[in-house]
Design an enzyme around this catalytic site. Structure first.
Site, PDB file in Angstrom:
ATOM      1  N   CYS A 168     -57.076 -36.510  11.751  1.00 19.91           N
ATOM      2  CA  CYS A 168     -57.845 -37.290  10.950  1.00 19.91           C
ATOM      3  C   CYS A 168     -58.254 -38.705  11.534  1.00 19.91           C
ATOM      4  O   CYS A 168     -59.218 -38.917  11.568  1.00 19.91           O
ATOM      5  CB  CYS A 168     -57.412 -37.209   9.429  1.00 19.91           C
TER       6      CYS A 168
ATOM      7  N   HIS B 215     -61.310 -41.225  12.183  1.00 19.46           N
ATOM      8  CA  HIS B 215     -61.239 -42.218  11.190  1.00 19.46           C
ATOM      9  C   HIS B 215     -60.015 -43.112  11.063  1.00 19.46           C
ATOM     10  O   HIS B 215     -59.617 -43.558  10.017  1.00 19.46           O
ATOM     11  CB  HIS B 215     -61.135 -41.349   9.631  1.00 19.46           C
TER      12      HIS B 215
ATOM     13  N   ARG C  48     -65.656 -31.216   2.010  1.00 21.17           N
ATOM     14  CA  ARG C  48     -65.727 -32.287   3.236  1.00 21.17           C
ATOM     15  C   ARG C  48     -64.603 -32.130   3.848  1.00 21.17           C
ATOM     16  O   ARG C  48     -64.610 -32.156   5.075  1.00 21.17           O
ATOM     17  CB  ARG C  48     -65.879 -33.859   2.419  1.00 21.17           C
TER      18      ARG C  48
ATOM     19  N   CYS D  92     -63.898 -31.197   7.855  1.00 25.64           N
ATOM     20  CA  CYS D  92     -63.117 -31.820   8.963  1.00 25.64           C
ATOM     21  C   CYS D  92     -61.972 -31.020   9.652  1.00 25.64           C
ATOM     22  O   CYS D  92     -61.998 -31.007  10.911  1.00 25.64           O
ATOM     23  CB  CYS D  92     -62.336 -33.083   8.182  1.00 25.64           C
TER      24      CYS D  92
END
Length: 271
Positions: A180, A184, A228, A232
């Site tokens: 992730c 991000h 969401r 991802c």
């Protein structure tokens, strides 16, 4: 020769610097245009239709027991929806688990309405089964619009979920060795000219958490946080997570707790 070589390098660097400045300026204009586009759509956000649908589903008797979800305890007491989303995920004594809005709604469907929720969990996204859950999550989130995020880390299970979410955020794997944090976990990262929030920071977590569920204009779909996160995982080439699983709730806990103090702005609207 060395002098002319040095001049050539300096000239090249100047050209590169100038072109970089042009690209940066164009990128900034594109980001500004995207934000203006979102603002223009806010007054007629299609998410409001899903919010209304979710309210109807919340208040309509259903299931073998023919009761509504109005008695569902989202953490602030049975039937209290106002402000509840801003305190989720949280630990629930009756299940002995930390739950987000989707997993908690499934619990209420099962216990209050007598519904077998396994088909809802197993259903693919963008199907009538999942759309019902997205709409309910949208309704519940909308009841916290303008409310400050206040997610507790007092209970040991809440702290455990936060730490699991943090570890999962930085976990690298899959064929591309992604995590992730690859997208991000740093400032200034963009994809298709859109800025990606730096989740480990308060500002980034707030941007990433407080605007979901959101209507995806490009897809014409309403996405909750479970969808969401599943997307991802797909982009990381990981197996699709189980809907409402501990790991997805933990990731939500990590984002939500990091965003504490920010203001909920759901339902949102995205590209």
């Amino acid at each position: 020769m060395k002098r002319w070589h040095a001049i050539g390098i300096a000239t090249a660097l100047a050209v590169v610097g100038a072109s970089t400045g042009v690209v940066s300026a164009e990128t900034d204009k594109s980001i500004e245009s995207i934000e203006q586009y979102r603002e223009a759509l806010r007054d007629g956000n299609p998410a409001e239709l899903f919010e209304a649908q979710g309210e109807e589903l919340w208040k309509t008797p259903a299931g073998p027991k023919n009761v509504s979800l109005e008695g569902c305890d989202l953490g602030l007491g049975a039937g209290v929806v106002q402000g509840a989303y801003a305190h989720l995920p949280r630990f629930f004594k009756d299940t002995g688990k930390v739950q987000d809005v989707e997993s908690r709604v499934l619990t209420c469907m099962s216990t209050l309405q007598g519904i077998d929720v396994k088909p809802l969990i197993d259903a693919k996204f963008n199907t009538p089964e999942k759309d019902r859950l997205e709409a309910i999550a949208t309704y519940v989130s909308g009841q916290s619009k303008g409310v400050k995020v206040e997610v507790s880390l007092v209970h040991p299970e809440e702290r455990k979920a936060f730490e699991l979410g943090k570890r999962m955020f930085y976990y690298q794997g899959g064929p591309h060795d992604f995590s992730c944090s690859t997208c991000h976990g740093q400032e200034g990262v963009r994809i298709r000219l859109q800025e990606l929030p730096n989740i480990p920071t308060h500002k980034g977590a707030a941007a990433g958490w407080t605007s979901w569920p959101a209507y995806r204009v490009s897809a014409g779909q309403m996405w909750g946080m479970q969808w969401r996160l599943a997307d991802c995982f797909r982009q990381q080439r990981f197996p699709e997570p189980i809907y409402g699983s501990d790991v997805t709730v933990a990731l939500s806990m990590y984002m939500a707790a990091t965003a504490n103090g920010a203001t909920m702005d759901t339902p949102g609207i995205k590209r």
